[in-house]
Design an enzyme around this catalytic site. Structure first.
Site, PDB file in Angstrom:
ATOM      1  N   LYS A   1      -2.061   7.124  -8.810  1.00  0.00           N
ATOM      2  CA  LYS A   1      -3.492   7.295  -9.049  1.00  0.00           C
ATOM      3  C   LYS A   1      -3.761   7.912 -10.426  1.00  0.00           C
ATOM      4  O   LYS A   1      -4.739   7.560 -11.095  1.00  0.00           O
ATOM      5  CB  LYS A   1      -4.109   8.147  -7.939  1.00  0.00           C
TER       6      LYS A   1
ATOM      7  N   ASP B   1      -8.337  -8.612   1.541  1.00  0.00           N
ATOM      8  CA  ASP B   1      -7.574  -7.622   2.299  1.00  0.00           C
ATOM      9  C   ASP B   1      -6.367  -8.289   2.938  1.00  0.00           C
ATOM     10  O   ASP B   1      -6.266  -9.515   2.968  1.00  0.00           O
ATOM     11  CB  ASP B   1      -8.451  -6.969   3.370  1.00  0.00           C
TER      12      ASP B   1
ATOM     13  N   TYR C   1       2.149   8.826  -4.577  1.00  0.00           N
ATOM     14  CA  TYR C   1       0.735   8.473  -4.419  1.00  0.00           C
ATOM     15  C   TYR C   1      -0.080   9.082  -5.557  1.00  0.00           C
ATOM     16  O   TYR C   1      -0.847   8.391  -6.236  1.00  0.00           O
ATOM     17  CB  TYR C   1       0.211   8.972  -3.070  1.00  0.00           C
TER      18      TYR C   1
END
EC number: 1.1.1.-
Length: 259
Positions: A158, A32, A154
């Site tokens: 995806k 992360d 976005y």
């Protein structure tokens, strides 16, 4: 027990998936931006390369699964970040550890999006991502795009990610590595908490067939359970699948699409 690598496992779905896997006795490595076992900016080539190199150094014998979960929503962030993290942050990390997965006959899972988000996807943007490998050139092309339409990019990243899974999975599967995608429904996470008003309105306009008590959103554990399963050896016959974990929303919106 296995070695599971998860990107974006500090919070939300990733954190819940890591918790489930650790409870089952697996070693989990969280990659992360901050607070991970490996800290790396996966929106950059340098960050990805550093994380991949560290994984090779730590696990030369291979890993059992790579779960590419890190991502950012389309709310008021640069378009370049949406593209670099959501798409290239998943595909290039997966490619970068393919040899480690191949050593153990492992699996890779990426996080796509549900039908509500995919409805906003632009096919030209998704096609650009799927058909052009030059990340720098793509970022140059979108540098002046207004972040106000970030939700469109976005959805496009995806959609492209799900298509990438479908395209790559036959080849990867022939080499012993399964590749699948999870398409979550509306989940209670920090990402959905920061939705733009128009995004939330679109989400709430579609009824979810399966009711989750009094909560309007799914709990991250619903997605995490599916993610942990599809990444595991118990799902050895599953390859090239985009699994909707959305309480039936995809079936509601696309009832005539049987596959």
């Amino acid at each position: 027990m296995g070695i599971y690598v998860i990107t974006g496992a500090t919070s939300g779905i990733g954190a819940k998936t890591a918790e489930i896997l650790r409870e089952r006795g697996h070693e989990v490595v969280n990659i992360d931006l901050n607070g991970g076992d490996i800290n790396a900016n996966l929106a950059t080539k340098e960050g990805r390369a550093g994380a991949i190199a560290e994984l090779h150094e730590r696990f030369p014998e291979g890993i059992d699964a790579m779960i590419c979960n890190a991502g950012v929503s389309g709310g008021k962030v640069p378009i370049s970040l949406i593209i670099s993290l959501n798409y290239f942050g998943a595909t290039e990390m997966a490619r970068g550890v393919f040899d480690l997965l191949e050593k153990k006959g492992g699996s890779c899972v990426v996080t796509s999006s549900n039908s509500i988000a995919q409805g906003a996807a632009r096919m030209d943007v998704a096609g650009m991502l799927n058909n052009h490998a030059d990340e720098d050139r793509i970022l140059e092309l979108v540098k002046d795009v207004d972040p106000a339409i970030g939700h469109v990019y976005y959805a496009s990243t995806k959609y492209a990610l799900a298509r990438w899974v479908r395209r790559m999975s036959p080849d990867w599967g022939s080499r012993g590595v399964r590749l699948n995608a999870i398409a979550p429904g509306n989940v209670r996470t920090a990402m959905t908490a920061n939705m733009l008003p128009e995004q939330r309105a679109a989400m709430e306009a579609i009824p979810v067939p399966t009711h989750f008590g009094e909560e309007p959103l799914m709990d991250p554990v619903e997605i995490a359970n599916a993610m942990a399963f599809i990444a595991s050896p118990e799902a050895s016959g599953i390859n090239g699948v985009v699994l909707f974990v959305d309480g039936g929303t995809d079936a509601l919106l696309n009832s005539e699409k049987v596959y």
